[in-house]
Enzyme design. Sequence first.
Site, PDB file in Angstrom:
ATOM      1  N   CYS A 268       0.363  -1.144  -0.177  1.00 35.61           N
ATOM      2  CA  CYS A 268      -0.007  -0.100   0.234  1.00 35.61           C
ATOM      3  C   CYS A 268       1.278   1.537   0.291  1.00 35.61           C
ATOM      4  O   CYS A 268       2.016   1.503  -0.510  1.00 35.61           O
ATOM      5  CB  CYS A 268      -1.043  -0.074   1.378  1.00 35.61           C
ATOM      6  SG  CYS A 268      -0.265  -0.146   2.783  1.00 35.61           S
TER       7      CYS A 268
ATOM      8  N   ARG B 117      -3.437  -0.874   5.593  1.00 33.63           N
ATOM      9  CA  ARG B 117      -3.647  -2.344   4.508  1.00 33.63           C
ATOM     10  C   ARG B 117      -2.998  -3.551   4.471  1.00 33.63           C
ATOM     11  O   ARG B 117      -3.449  -4.218   4.293  1.00 33.63           O
ATOM     12  CB  ARG B 117      -4.820  -1.573   3.530  1.00 33.63           C
ATOM     13  CG  ARG B 117      -5.370  -0.808   3.472  1.00 33.63           C
ATOM     14  CD  ARG B 117      -6.125   0.500   1.719  1.00 33.63           C
ATOM     15  NE  ARG B 117      -5.303   1.141   1.878  1.00 33.63           N
ATOM     16  CZ  ARG B 117      -4.488   2.012   0.652  1.00 33.63           C
ATOM     17  NH1 ARG B 117      -6.101   1.605  -0.582  1.00 33.63           N
ATOM     18  NH2 ARG B 117      -4.069   2.739   0.029  1.00 33.63           N
TER      19      ARG B 117
ATOM     20  N   ASP C 299      -8.823   3.483   0.917  1.00 29.34           N
ATOM     21  CA  ASP C 299      -7.904   3.649   2.423  1.00 29.34           C
ATOM     22  C   ASP C 299      -8.372   4.458   3.519  1.00 29.34           C
ATOM     23  O   ASP C 299      -9.025   5.357   3.264  1.00 29.34           O
ATOM     24  CB  ASP C 299      -6.863   4.428   1.704  1.00 29.34           C
ATOM     25  CG  ASP C 299      -5.139   5.089   1.987  1.00 29.34           C
ATOM     26  OD1 ASP C 299      -5.265   4.958   3.709  1.00 29.34           O
ATOM     27  OD2 ASP C 299      -4.695   5.708   1.630  1.00 29.34           O
TER      28      ASP C 299
END
Length: 145
Positions: A14, A20, A120
């Site tokens: 990420c 994440r 996100d």
Amino acid sequence: MTDPAPRRRILTVCLGNYCRSPFAAVVLADRGGEALEARSAGLLDLWVGGTAHPQMIAAAADLGFDLTGHHPARVDREMIDRADLVLAMDRSVLAQLRPVAGPANQAKLRLYLEDGDVPDPMGRSQRAFAESAAIIVAGAAAHLP
């Protein structure tokens, strides 16, 4: 005695390896067992030397996963070379990852979700972290051996 089957190596990526991708790696490692080695990294080095985001640690714990031992790392070519599969958490990350990966590694690059981005949650509410975590858990099965 025969040698054990080689482990499938997955790298999740990420933006900052803060929310994440570390959670995705923990879920994949847990669900994949001995057949899978999962690692994570980020495109940026903003949080290298720290820990995962406290809200993602909480969201992970709510789902029965422990993210407390995570330490963010920046992705490099060696990590990508070592992986069998590299999973970007969103399209923007995938696009930025392509030049880092180099021509020989393009075939191993994929999105974590086949049909879209893992949202996100950075800078958003705890609910956003929980929703992102639930999406990550649900998407893991597609990558398990």
